[in-house]
Design an enzyme around this catalytic site. Structure first.
Site, PDB file in Angstrom:
ATOM      1  N   HIS A 101      -1.079  -1.429 -10.181  1.00  0.00           N
ATOM      2  CA  HIS A 101      -1.648  -2.286  -9.137  1.00  0.00           C
ATOM      3  C   HIS A 101      -2.057  -3.648  -9.710  1.00  0.00           C
ATOM      4  CE1 HIS A 101      -3.705  -2.175  -4.945  1.00  0.00           C
ATOM      5  NE2 HIS A 101      -3.190  -3.360  -5.210  1.00  0.00           N
ATOM      6  N   ARG A 146       0.844  -1.185   0.000  1.00  0.00           N
ATOM      7  CA  ARG A 146       0.000   0.000   0.000  1.00  0.00           C
ATOM      8  C   ARG A 146       0.884   1.241   0.000  1.00  0.00           C
ATOM      9  NH1 ARG A 146      -3.096  -3.247  -1.201  1.00  0.00           N
ATOM     10  NH2 ARG A 146      -5.197  -3.710  -0.393  1.00  0.00           N
ATOM     11  N   GLU A 192      -6.068   5.649  -6.378  1.00  0.00           N
ATOM     12  CA  GLU A 192      -6.141   4.805  -7.567  1.00  0.00           C
ATOM     13  C   GLU A 192      -7.558   4.808  -8.136  1.00  0.00           C
ATOM     14  OE1 GLU A 192      -4.775   0.893  -6.591  1.00  0.00           O
ATOM     15  OE2 GLU A 192      -2.803   1.577  -5.932  1.00  0.00           O
TER      16      GLU A 192
END
Length: 330
Positions: free
Chosen positions: A286, A237, A266
């Site tokens: 991601h 994270r 995001e």
């Protein structure tokens, strides 16, 4: 039932074998992303079941106020993005298997791919080759004999440590005492201190959950202790690193490189993130857990939660008060 799936960026869910489990239901899949409450309320006004891909969209009280048809939210993993109190107040069951189980091998594999890509400058050299240049960057660095630092020796961290050992790296660990005890039991060294951990590591790989105690746990001072040849990798994270500290550290030259798969907000679109403009950073959108077998496993469980609810026996309920009070919507 009317089932809505949010944020299926790569239009994958309908192609999974487990999608057949909900063949008798009306499923709407949204491939784009929005956090706008008005837009979400319009999209989900008829949804009785909401299936989420991890933490991509926050489910807030103002949104729940506008979803009178919603009965059930299903997903896999932790739920910091869902207002559980508001769900319980509105009689919405939240089902999610938060027990974990197997490690995310997909995330561990991506972590290792980023390490190799960064040390050998693979993305940069690919771009240069396509532009007509040959071996355009300073020579890369091998991994054998280097020190791999695992910050957070949990399930994923342990897998990455094993990859490092297979590549002939020296592995050291740092984190909570319980995880350090596990690292020792697995035959790995534990750093003498957090300061020593950052000073000694040629690669620092972060494998911590983002909770209040770990937010900003990697400070500017930690990064400044890293070698100018070192790499920091974050597939966990973005909030684990103090805001702005990584960009400033990379400009200062300690560490010399970063590989990131996670960002503060995001999705990142339009190339608007400072790390994307830095030539000493390898960036991915991601992709950690985003892998076909992983999504098949995830959504097989999610659709089982849907079917269990439809049968009147909800499973993996993380807000059990909604059942105990008899407040669940019917």
């Amino acid at each position: 039932m009317n089932i809505a799936v949010l944020d299926d960026y790569q239009d994958t869910i309908r192609s999974l074998a487990c999608f057949s489990k909900v063949a008798g239901h009306n499923v709407t899949i949204w491939k784009d992303h929005t956090k706008d409450v008005d837009a979400l309320a319009g999209r989900l006004k008829d949804a009785e079941v909401l299936a989420l891909i991890r933490e991509r969209t926050p489910i807030t009280a103002p949104l729940l106020d506008r979803l009178p048809a919603l009965r059930l939210i299903c997903q896999a993993g932790v739920v910091p993005h869902i207002d559980l109190e508001a769900c319980t107040r509105h009689g919405v069951i939240v089902s999610s298997n938060t027990a974990g189980g197997r490690p995310s091998y997909a995330t561990a594999e991506l972590t290792w791919g980023l390490i190799i890509a960064a040390f050998r400058r693979i993305p940069q050299e690919m771009a240069a080759l396509k532009a007509g240049r040959w071996q355009a960057y300073p020579i890369g660095i091998g991994l054998r004999g280097k020190t791999l630092g695992i910050f957070g020796y949990g399930k994923i961290g342990a897998v990455v440590a094993g990859y490092g050992k297979a590549f002939g790296m020296n592995v050291i660990a740092w984190g909570r005492q319980t995880t350090l005890d596990k690292a020792r039991a697995d035959g790995y060294q534990v750093a003498a201190s957090k300061e020593a951990f950052f000073e000694q590591s040629d690669v620092v790989s972060l494998h911590l959950r983002l909770i209040p105690e770990t937010r900003g746990i990697v400070t500017a001072a930690d990064l400044a202790r890293m070698k100018p040849t070192a790499l920091i990798v974050n597939t966990s994270r973005a909030g684990l690193i103090a805001p702005g500290a990584l960009e400033a550290a990379l400009r200062a030259g300690r560490p010399g490189m970063a590989a990131v798969d996670v960002y503060e907000d995001e999705p990142v679109v339009g190339g608007r993130h400072p790390l994307l403009a830095m030539d000493n950073v390898v960036s991915a959108p991601h992709l950690g857990y985003v892998e076909r077998d992983g999504l098949e496993h995830m959504f097989s469980n999610i659709f089982d939660e849907v079917l269990a609810y439809a049968a009147g026996k909800p499973i993996n309920v993380v807000n059990p008060d909604v059942l105990e009070k008899g407040a669940a919507r019917r």
